[in-house]
Design an enzyme around this catalytic site. Structure first.
Site, PDB file in Angstrom:
ATOM      1  CE1 TYR A 165      79.672  77.093  47.401  1.00  0.00           C
ATOM      2  CE2 TYR A 165      78.130  78.923  47.609  1.00  0.00           C
ATOM      3  CZ  TYR A 165      79.186  78.320  46.967  1.00  0.00           C
ATOM      4  OH  TYR A 165      79.778  78.939  45.882  1.00  0.00           O
ATOM      5  CB  THR A 193      74.159  88.116  40.526  1.00  0.00           C
ATOM      6  OG1 THR A 193      74.636  88.653  39.278  1.00  0.00           O
ATOM      7  CG2 THR A 193      74.018  89.255  41.520  1.00  0.00           C
ATOM      8  CG  ASN A 194      71.594  83.516  40.575  1.00  0.00           C
ATOM      9  OD1 ASN A 194      71.490  82.466  41.154  1.00  0.00           O
ATOM     10  ND2 ASN A 194      71.162  84.660  41.092  1.00  0.00           N
ATOM     11  CG  HIS A 208      73.792  76.830  39.998  1.00  0.00           C
ATOM     12  ND1 HIS A 208      75.099  76.443  39.829  1.00  0.00           N
ATOM     13  CD2 HIS A 208      73.676  77.189  41.309  1.00  0.00           C
ATOM     14  CE1 HIS A 208      75.748  76.563  40.973  1.00  0.00           C
ATOM     15  NE2 HIS A 208      74.913  77.013  41.890  1.00  0.00           N
TER      16      HIS A 208
END
Length: 343
Positions: A165, A193-194, A208
């Site tokens: 990925y 970011t996340n 996630h």
């Protein structure tokens, strides 16, 4: 004189047609095409532009997988022919959590590479004025100094766990530079970011961190079992609420003109551990049972601290949603939409 009128007539009519077309083109609303428009990120952009006065003068199109398989070149060409976008925000990708990435590295590389090639080349062919693509902090080198910033993307290989990925996503930045050099095109990218928030994929196996933990906590509360975190809970992450990211992405589309990527992240001081997040989720869910860390599971990278100095230099006063508030909104949305949420 009569002959002159007869000769002039077709010219006058032709002029009228040309003026009508020019006027119609000038009055037409620009179209913004969003790939991956029905996922976590796309839904957040839809919510943001729904409250934006400027967006009323634009035609926003949010694509889903039902509109066509972006791995298929002919399907992508048909989408561009149909919508004739002026701008494109490219969010669609094959994505998954740590363990999904570890199992399917080839799939993640091949599918994301094909999607990128199809979308970017169709943008060029169809004269798209600006393309904003979404990258990820996992593209940064595994062995690096912290905090990471936009200049460090290609300084070494990414973490082995999501190699497929990560390398596919890195190539977007490479191609942005290539399209600029060869064609003079204004393609850029954002590095969030996340991300977390409503409309996420709450699958426990392949989702996630935050959505997976929310679903786990929901099941633990419902069944009276332990709330189990995979790994030690010690890794540190910067989490950005989806609507914050959406608002910043729309700002990038309208105001950020460099082809160099820009990190869209909360401040370094807002970094939290996975265990801290799990405790926030338990509180928001009203879970009063036992929280357990399963240390037989891998942690992945311990930290990926990102610098948002470039962003802060351009938007110094932007106020991010505090993670505790964002977690509460996400938990409440999942509970209210449990039957229809992706899980």
């Amino acid at each position: 004189p009569e002959l002159l009128v007869k000769l002039a007539g077709p010219r006058i009519s032709l002029l009228g047609i040309v003026l009508h077309r020019v006027t119609s083109a000038a009055m037409a609303k620009p179209t913004v095409l969003v790939t991956g428009g029905t996922g976590l990120y796309g839904k957040a952009i839809e919510a943001v532009v729904g409250k934006d006065e400027r967006a009323k003068e634009e035609n926003w199109v949010f694509l889903s997988s039902k509109d066509g398989d972006l791995v298929d070149r002919k399907a992508v060409e048909a989408i561009f022919e149909k919508h004739k976008p002026t701008y494109v925000i490219h969010l669609a990708a094959k994505v998954g959590g740590l363990f999904h990435n570890m199992r399917k590295k080839v799939d993640f590389y091949r599918e994301n590479t094909l999607i990128t090639d199809n979308v970017m080349e169709c943008c060029r062919i169809h004269g798209v004025k600006k393309l904003v693509s979404c990258l990820s902090t996992c593209i940064f080198p595994d062995k690096t100094s912290y905090p990471i910033d936009e200049t460090m993307v290609h300084n070494g290989p990414p973490h082995e766990s999501n190699m497929g990925y990560s390398m596919a996503k890195r190539m977007i930045d490479v191609l942005n530079h290539c399209y600029k050099d060869q064609y003079g095109l204004n393609y850029t990218s954002v590095i969030p970011t996340n991300i977390y928030g409503p409309h996420d994929n709450f699958c426990i196996e392949d989702g996630h961190v935050i959505p997976g933990l929310i679903h786990k906590c929901y099941v633990a509360k419902r069944d009276g079992t332990d709330f189990v975190i995979w790994g030690s809970g010690s890794p540190l992450r910067q989490f950005i609420y989806s609507e914050d990211l959406a608002a910043l992405t729309v700002w990038v589309l309208r105001n950020y003109d460099s082809i160099e990527p820009i990190i869209l992240s909360v401040d370094e001081a807002a970094e939290v551990s996975i265990k801290d997040v799990a405790e926030m989720i338990a509180e928001a869910m009203g879970f009063e049972g036992k929280l357990v860390c399963d240390t037989t599971k891998a942690d992945g990278q311990h930290k990926k601290t990102a610098s948002n100095r470039k962003l802060r230099g351009l938007l110094p006063d932007y106020q991010f949603t505090p993670i505790k508030d964002g977690v509460k909104k996400s938990v409440d949305w999942f509970v209210a939409n449990y039957e229809t949420a992706r899980r």
